[in-house]
Design a protein around this motif. Sequence first.
Motif, mmCIF file in Angstrom:
data_model
loop_
_atom_site.group_PDB
_atom_site.id
_atom_site.type_symbol
_atom_site.label_atom_id
_atom_site.label_comp_id
_atom_site.label_asym_id
_atom_site.label_seq_id
_atom_site.Cartn_x
_atom_site.Cartn_y
_atom_site.Cartn_z
ATOM 1 N N ASP A 353 0.835 -1.213 0.000
ATOM 2 C CA ASP A 353 0.000 0.000 0.000
ATOM 3 C C ASP A 353 0.866 1.258 0.000
ATOM 4 O O ASP A 353 0.547 2.251 -0.665
ATOM 5 N N ILE A 354 1.959 1.220 0.730
ATOM 6 C CA ILE A 354 2.867 2.378 0.769
ATOM 7 C C ILE A 354 3.475 2.616 -0.612
ATOM 8 O O ILE A 354 3.595 3.760 -1.063
ATOM 9 N N CYS A 355 3.850 1.551 -1.286
ATOM 10 C CA CYS A 355 4.399 1.700 -2.638
ATOM 11 C C CYS A 355 3.392 2.382 -3.559
ATOM 12 O O CYS A 355 3.742 3.316 -4.303
ATOM 13 N N ARG A 356 2.157 1.921 -3.515
ATOM 14 C CA ARG A 356 1.131 2.511 -4.382
ATOM 15 C C ARG A 356 0.873 3.969 -4.013
ATOM 16 O O ARG A 356 0.728 4.837 -4.883
ATOM 17 N N GLU A 357 0.827 4.251 -2.726
ATOM 18 C CA GLU A 357 0.508 5.599 -2.279
ATOM 19 C C GLU A 357 1.606 6.599 -2.625
ATOM 20 O O GLU A 357 1.337 7.664 -3.200
ATOM 21 N N ILE A 358 2.838 6.271 -2.297
ATOM 22 C CA ILE A 358 3.930 7.224 -2.503
ATOM 23 C C ILE A 358 4.228 7.429 -3.979
ATOM 24 O O ILE A 358 4.587 8.532 -4.412
ATOM 25 N N LEU A 359 4.066 6.373 -4.784
ATOM 26 C CA LEU A 359 4.389 6.464 -6.206
ATOM 27 C C LEU A 359 3.177 6.759 -7.069
ATOM 28 O O LEU A 359 3.215 6.583 -8.290
ATOM 29 N N GLN A 360 2.122 7.212 -6.465
ATOM 30 C CA GLN A 360 0.923 7.563 -7.232
ATOM 31 C C GLN A 360 1.276 8.585 -8.313
ATOM 32 O O GLN A 360 1.935 9.585 -8.066
ATOM 33 N N GLY A 361 0.828 8.300 -9.541
ATOM 34 C CA GLY A 361 1.136 9.187 -10.657
ATOM 35 C C GLY A 361 2.355 8.763 -11.453
ATOM 36 O O GLY A 361 2.622 9.316 -12.528
ATOM 37 N N ILE A 362 3.116 7.827 -10.928
ATOM 38 C CA ILE A 362 4.277 7.276 -11.633
ATOM 39 C C ILE A 362 3.959 5.841 -12.038
ATOM 40 O O ILE A 362 3.459 5.069 -11.210
ATOM 41 N N PRO A 363 4.191 5.449 -13.296
ATOM 42 C CA PRO A 363 3.918 4.063 -13.703
ATOM 43 C C PRO A 363 4.598 3.074 -12.754
ATOM 44 O O PRO A 363 5.811 3.141 -12.535
ATOM 45 N N LEU A 364 3.811 2.168 -12.199
ATOM 46 C CA LEU A 364 4.315 1.234 -11.189
ATOM 47 C C LEU A 364 3.893 -0.190 -11.539
ATOM 48 O O LEU A 364 2.705 -0.460 -11.739
#
Length: 539
Positions: A353-364
Amino acid sequence: MNSGNFFTKPPGMEGSLEFAMNPCKVLIGSAIRQKPAILKEFLQSLMELDRTNLQTDYFFIDNNDYQESAKLLREFRMEGSTVFLGAANPTEAYRCTEETHYWNDRLIWQIAAFKDHILKFALDNNYSHVFLVDSDLVLHPLTLKQLLSSGKDIISEIFWTEWAPGTGELPQVWITGQYSFHLGGNSMPEEEKQRQAAQVIAQLKVPGIYEVGGLGACTLISAKAIAKGISYRRISNVDYWGEDRHFCIRAAVLGFGLYVDTHYPAFHIYRESLLPKVAEYKRSIKLAKKKRRENRQIKRENWQRKSSGNKLTLSMIVRNEADRYLARVLAHARQYIDEAVIIDDASIDNTADICREILQGIPLTLITQKRSTFSTEYRLRKKQWRETVKTNPDWILILDADEMFEDKVVAEMPKLINQTEFDYYAFRLYDFWDEEHYREDKFWQAHKVYRPFLVRYIPGFVYKWLETPQHCGRFPCNITELKGALSPLRVKHFGWANPQDREKKYKRYLKFDPQGVYGIKEQYESILDPAPNLVRWEE
């Protein structure tokens, strides 16, 4: 284990490394008492050294018994260089046979005086470095540039010698004492000494730069070290045999580290019967050069190195990082990356969840595993690489979840990746022991070497892995066949920055590597040192 020490390979100095420095003025020196056939090969290898953009002069001290050898020195010429030739008549018999070389104290300290004379001449005449080389060596053409690129004040290129027939080859560098390859003193059990020695010997055959306890015979020395008092003269209260031991002890007392480079081993003509193998050594150099050239020219349809518009993909493996440094690391990295590929290795917290939240807006690309595979790290690293490559990156940056560049990376990263000359970059990593200090002692010297974190992805290049359960490396082991560069940017590693993490890592290393097969057991024990030496970080 993120640390540099005597045994663990400090990756990132391999391959063809470029270096930024003021123009070098190097004095290549040798005290010579040599058989003509061997001397001829030595001088030829000096002529074949890559000296592009370097100013090199030569200082030979002719101590020969053989008139033909003296003639070879008198006739030696290099365009654009000055050759200084001193003479010293032999005063002692010196015998070399197929079994060994016969030295006595008078010969040794005469050689020491010759070497010190060359060092003084270099200092008096404003040379930036002295490269002292024994006259029975054949050098790889890239030796001098490789040693200069290290930035070390004292560093030798390795060579291997069978000191007595049938005994096996050993290097001209050592770890402790007169010529030992283990730490821990004479009280250490013999079995442990042998295990450590075998590990050291094996590691020195892997391309890299390693800190050692002693070296000689093929050594680059900076003017800074000479000015501080480096010399080969005898230390009166030390009974170690050989001028190199006294040189190395003096270097340690003066605060200079001793390093060996193992990328371009010299060939040692220790006995005349080895002369026919010089041609074989030179053929191997040509084959390696051809391979590097082919790797540099790798292309496939519609692909070429780009000088602008390169995409930087961050690649990570994470596990239970929610309450540690992950959010901070990702928030910092998102300032300069274009995409991210992250493998969650069976976390049981909200790491994903932290990965998705912090990198929101960047292709992940986020891949979650139900079962951890870190115990066989090379398989996990190979999977990480495959998944990252699927996203068509131009450059791949691999960071751990507790690693973060210094702030200037935001401005500097575009300059690193938007060029066509280099295919990987190596950086220094600092092991933080709290938020403001990094550790520096015998076992913790990661910041003294460079290691690759950033690699250009080249379609068509055949990537190979070191398939060991632990310490396999974050990148394929052959990326250093490509052309790399050293970057002054620094990486902060917070994995050891609090006592709880240190305790966990200590237990993990003892679980997965209880005998210190893939690392150093003494280093594992040092993790819990209650009073380590710490240095304050300066941005």
